[in-house]
Write a protein that holds these residues in place. Structure first.
Motif, PDB file in Angstrom:
ATOM      1  N   UNK B  74      -2.764  -7.092  -0.748  1.00 56.99           N
ATOM      2  CA  UNK B  74      -3.329  -6.558  -1.988  1.00 56.99           C
ATOM      3  C   UNK B  74      -4.638  -5.846  -1.709  1.00 56.99           C
ATOM      4  N   UNK B  75      -5.450  -6.467  -0.884  1.00 56.25           N
ATOM      5  CA  UNK B  75      -6.723  -5.851  -0.558  1.00 56.25           C
ATOM      6  C   UNK B  75      -6.513  -4.569   0.233  1.00 56.25           C
ATOM      7  N   UNK B  76      -5.516  -4.588   1.108  1.00 55.57           N
ATOM      8  CA  UNK B  76      -5.205  -3.394   1.897  1.00 55.57           C
ATOM      9  C   UNK B  76      -4.834  -2.260   0.963  1.00 55.57           C
ATOM     10  N   UNK B  77      -3.976  -2.585   0.000  1.00 55.94           N
ATOM     11  CA  UNK B  77      -3.547  -1.560  -0.948  1.00 55.94           C
ATOM     12  C   UNK B  77      -4.743  -1.014  -1.702  1.00 55.94           C
ATOM     13  N   UNK B 246       0.098  11.872  -9.410  1.00 53.22           N
ATOM     14  CA  UNK B 246       0.049  10.800  -8.406  1.00 53.22           C
ATOM     15  C   UNK B 246       0.083  11.410  -7.010  1.00 53.22           C
ATOM     16  N   UNK B 247      -0.722  10.860  -6.127  1.00 53.70           N
ATOM     17  CA  UNK B 247      -0.720  11.296  -4.732  1.00 53.70           C
ATOM     18  C   UNK B 247       0.239  10.407  -3.950  1.00 53.70           C
ATOM     19  N   UNK B 248       0.963  11.032  -3.041  1.00 46.36           N
ATOM     20  CA  UNK B 248       1.980  10.277  -2.309  1.00 46.36           C
ATOM     21  C   UNK B 248       1.597  10.181  -0.824  1.00 46.36           C
ATOM     22  N   UNK B 263      19.870  -4.891  17.001  1.00 46.58           N
ATOM     23  CA  UNK B 263      18.808  -3.978  16.574  1.00 46.58           C
ATOM     24  C   UNK B 263      18.177  -4.521  15.306  1.00 46.58           C
ATOM     25  N   UNK B 264      17.017  -4.018  14.992  1.00 47.38           N
ATOM     26  CA  UNK B 264      16.371  -4.402  13.733  1.00 47.38           C
ATOM     27  C   UNK B 264      16.125  -3.133  12.924  1.00 47.38           C
ATOM     28  N   UNK B 265      16.216  -3.279  11.618  1.00 48.64           N
ATOM     29  CA  UNK B 265      16.066  -2.117  10.758  1.00 48.64           C
ATOM     30  C   UNK B 265      14.596  -1.706  10.674  1.00 48.64           C
ATOM     31  N   UNK B 266      14.380  -0.484  10.277  1.00 52.10           N
ATOM     32  CA  UNK B 266      13.023   0.012  10.075  1.00 52.10           C
ATOM     33  C   UNK B 266      12.621  -0.108   8.614  1.00 52.10           C
ATOM     34  N   UNK B 267      11.447   0.390   8.292  1.00 54.34           N
ATOM     35  CA  UNK B 267      11.009   0.340   6.892  1.00 54.34           C
ATOM     36  C   UNK B 267      10.181   1.592   6.592  1.00 54.34           C
ATOM     37  N   UNK B 268      10.452   2.160   5.423  1.00 52.05           N
ATOM     38  CA  UNK B 268       9.664   3.287   4.971  1.00 52.05           C
ATOM     39  C   UNK B 268       8.844   2.821   3.762  1.00 52.05           C
ATOM     40  N   UNK B 269       7.548   3.041   3.817  1.00 51.88           N
ATOM     41  CA  UNK B 269       6.668   2.608   2.729  1.00 51.88           C
ATOM     42  C   UNK B 269       6.050   3.832   2.071  1.00 51.88           C
ATOM     43  N   UNK B 270       6.195   3.901   0.779  1.00 48.95           N
ATOM     44  CA  UNK B 270       5.617   5.021   0.034  1.00 48.95           C
ATOM     45  C   UNK B 270       4.540   4.482  -0.898  1.00 48.95           C
ATOM     46  N   UNK B 271       3.351   5.024  -0.792  1.00 49.85           N
ATOM     47  CA  UNK B 271       2.238   4.608  -1.630  1.00 49.85           C
ATOM     48  C   UNK B 271       1.990   5.691  -2.660  1.00 49.85           C
ATOM     49  N   UNK B 272       1.914   5.325  -3.899  1.00 57.58           N
ATOM     50  CA  UNK B 272       1.565   6.279  -4.951  1.00 57.58           C
ATOM     51  C   UNK B 272       0.195   5.896  -5.499  1.00 57.58           C
ATOM     52  N   UNK B 273      -0.718   6.832  -5.476  1.00 63.06           N
ATOM     53  CA  UNK B 273      -2.085   6.581  -5.928  1.00 63.06           C
ATOM     54  C   UNK B 273      -2.429   7.525  -7.063  1.00 63.06           C
ATOM     55  N   UNK B 275      -4.179  10.229  -8.894  1.00 59.85           N
ATOM     56  CA  UNK B 275      -4.994  11.336  -8.377  1.00 59.85           C
ATOM     57  C   UNK B 275      -6.358  11.391  -9.052  1.00 59.85           C
ATOM     58  N   UNK B 276      -6.476  10.798 -10.225  1.00 58.40           N
ATOM     59  CA  UNK B 276      -7.746  10.889 -10.955  1.00 58.40           C
ATOM     60  C   UNK B 276      -8.783   9.933 -10.384  1.00 58.40           C
ATOM     61  N   UNK B 277      -8.386   8.714 -10.058  1.00 48.59           N
ATOM     62  CA  UNK B 277      -9.371   7.744  -9.568  1.00 48.59           C
ATOM     63  C   UNK B 277      -8.915   7.036  -8.288  1.00 48.59           C
ATOM     64  N   UNK B 278      -7.809   7.482  -7.720  1.00 44.43           N
ATOM     65  CA  UNK B 278      -7.298   6.963  -6.443  1.00 44.43           C
ATOM     66  C   UNK B 278      -6.920   5.482  -6.492  1.00 44.43           C
ATOM     67  N   UNK B 279      -6.656   4.982  -7.669  1.00 44.03           N
ATOM     68  CA  UNK B 279      -6.231   3.583  -7.734  1.00 44.03           C
ATOM     69  C   UNK B 279      -4.745   3.477  -7.378  1.00 44.03           C
ATOM     70  N   UNK B 280      -4.352   2.360  -6.763  1.00 45.90           N
ATOM     71  CA  UNK B 280      -2.933   2.215  -6.421  1.00 45.90           C
ATOM     72  C   UNK B 280      -2.085   2.074  -7.669  1.00 45.90           C
ATOM     73  N   UNK B 281      -0.971   2.751  -7.679  1.00 43.91           N
ATOM     74  CA  UNK B 281      -0.062   2.699  -8.824  1.00 43.91           C
ATOM     75  C   UNK B 281       1.226   1.996  -8.432  1.00 43.91           C
ATOM     76  N   UNK B 282       1.712   2.318  -7.260  1.00 45.58           N
ATOM     77  CA  UNK B 282       3.014   1.782  -6.881  1.00 45.58           C
ATOM     78  C   UNK B 282       3.171   1.824  -5.358  1.00 45.58           C
TER      79      UNK B 282
END
Lengths: 177, 331
Positions: B74-77, B246-248, B263-273, B275-282
């Motif tokens: 959470x803090x990282x986000x 939103x910034x991606x 094998x192990x699967x990979x992971x794709x992480x998408x951060x949406x912030x 754009x007005x105040x850069x707060x995390x949205x999703x």
């Protein structure tokens, strides 16, 4: 002991026993977890090199790997509980993995149905091929206690194998992908 | 040996032998650990004075590791906002007038975590207790309060009732402070407490865990590392239905081919912030196919979508610091 000497000993331990420890972990966990467990086990060995018996280190390494896997399972318990739950909502997997005979599948199902302590004593004997004295080191019990545990575990496995009635429950195998 | 043991031997899944992982990563890890010990002036002895024989069970260290990683996420986000988008500044965005040392601020995040099929269809993910009994659905609100200095956090996770799954709901509360993690579940009595050693945490792919292991309380280090190593990259903007920009940002961890071991699967992480105040949205994490995967259609892993409902930075007043304590106020 100096750091280079320690390191040489660790490398020798790894060269000699990593495959056995990896096989131990792989029999009990998926591929990625097994790799982690091997690394953790030898990291513990490095930190406690003075405690690793020189004469026969393998039971000590198995015991460490066992604890490492137990800790991993405990940490992953929540996810596992969720996975199990989700698993129930999916279609049932095929009755046996390809390449596993019906007898083998029945044996593995019966094994999976045992208590973990019973399963472990059987697997240490059968799959890791440890004599009772060495298996006792892994489990942290006396040889006499090991014999008793093994005897009881065998009886329970035989009992689990006895009813040959068809069952709808299927042992789930962890997949790597 | 008995016939039964022989039968078991015949069905040993690894009787063909396995290929252990190479030793080099382990040696690198040991070397890094040694360097840290030397840097710390040998405060921590490598060998502990214990008797011979197999080591004792190490306690719930791994569980603690996961829990701390979860809490720090959470803090990282929250911090990715500042580091990634702060116009080159490494200072986190803080509310107007908050003032003070950012590292001492209490960051409060409330989020909901939704589990979906790869195509986005929601799944009622149910959390089970230690016996596998359903407790409640996992899409309930999760509040996290944290400070970077001193490194402390508290998380309150609510599981919602589900008639379909015969679950009555519940909560899990965790708090980390001064090397001790406390956990309390509503379905069983008492508070469990365990000592955790961040310096012993092995390197992981997860930024939060890495930050913990590196001995820093500030997850900015992890984010900076993600950006510096190119694990996060800007992917433009998107606009919501109500016109919100939103910034991606996207980070990808590829799957791994383990040779004979699968094998192990990979992971794709998408951060949406925002754009007005850069707060995390999703934040959306989607598993990706491992190398060599030959399945048809979409890779069948479950995706998770974390929606942030609250993101706020609170001054470190006595009242706000109580939010970090086990059993403290809930907002």
């Amino acid at each position: 002991m100096t750091i280079p000497a320690d390191r040489a000993r660790l490398e020798a331990l790894y060269a000699e026993h990593a495959a056995a420890v990896h096989a131990y972990a792989r029999r009990r966990a998926d591929a990625a977890t097994a790799e982690d467990a091997v690394a953790e086990t030898f990291l513990v060995a490095w930190r406690r090199l003075r405690d690793v018996p020189s004469a026969d280190p393998l039971p000590w390494l198995y015991a460490t790997a066992r604890h490492v896997l137990a800790n991993q399972r405990r940490g992953d318990a929540r996810r596992a509980a969720l996975s199990a739950r989700l698993q129930r909502e999916r279609p049932a997997p095929p009755a046996a993995e390809p390449g596993v005979s019906e007898e083998g599948a029945a044996l593995l199902r019966a094994l999976a149905a045992l208590r973990p302590a019973d399963r472990e004593v059987l697997l240490l004997t059968a799959w890791e091929g440890l004599e009772p004295a060495r298996a006792a080191v892994v489990l942290g019990c006396t040889r006499a206690a090991l014999h008793v545990r093994l005897h009881r575990a065998r009886r329970r496995l035989e009992a689990a194998l006895a009813p040959a009635e068809p069952t709808t429950s299927v042992a789930t195998q962890e997949t790597n992908a | 040996m008995s016939d039964l043991i022989d039968r078991l031997r015949a069905h040993d899944p690894e009787r063909g032998g396995t290929e252990p992982p190479p030793i080099e990563p382990l040696l690198e890890r040991i070397e890094r650990e040694r360097e840290r010990e030397l840097a710390a002036g040998g405060r921590r002895a490598r060998h502990r004075a214990v008797g011979a024989g197999a080591p004792r069970r190490t306690g719930p260290a791994r569980a603690a590791r996961s829990a701390i990683a979860l809490g720090l996420t959470a803090a990282v986000v929250a911090v990715v906002v500042a580091v990634a988008l702060g116009g080159g500044s490494s200072e986190p965005a803080s509310p107007a007038g908050a003032g003070g040392d950012p590292a001492r601020m209490v960051v409060h995040v409330r989020s909901r975590e939704l589990t979906t099929q790869p195509d986005g269809r929601p799944i009622e993910a149910v959390f089970g207790d230690e016996h596998g009994r359903p407790v409640g659905t996992m899409d309930g609100p999760v509040d996290r309060w944290s400070t970077a200095t001193p490194r402390r956090w508290r998380e309150l996770r609510r599981y919602l009732p589900s008639r379909r799954n015969h679950a009555g709901g519940g909560t899990t509360e965790q708090a980390y402070a001064d090397g001790r993690l406390r956990t309390r579940d509503s379905w069983r009595g008492g508070t469990r407490s365990q000592v955790v050693h961040p310096e012993r945490h092995p390197p992981r792919r997860y930024a939060a865990t890495r930050a913990l292991r590196e001995g820093t309380a500030d997850p900015r280090a992890a984010i900076e590392q993600l950006l510096a190593t190119g694990q996060l990259r800007a992917m433009g903007e998107t606009t919501t239905g109500d016109g919100r920009r939103l910034l991606r940002f996207v980070g990808e961890q590829p799957g791994r081919d383990l040779g004979r071991r699968g094998s192990v699967s990979g992971v794709r992480t998408t951060w949406l912030l925002d754009a007005a105040d850069y707060r995390p949205v999703e934040v959306v994490t989607v598993p990706t196919a491992p190398p060599g995967w030959r399945g048809r259609g979409m890779f069948p892993g479950l995706a998770s979508r974390t929606v942030f409902e609250v993101y706020e930075t609170l001054p470190p007043t006595a009242a706000n610091l109580r939010l970090l304590r086990m059993g403290g106020p809930t907002g």
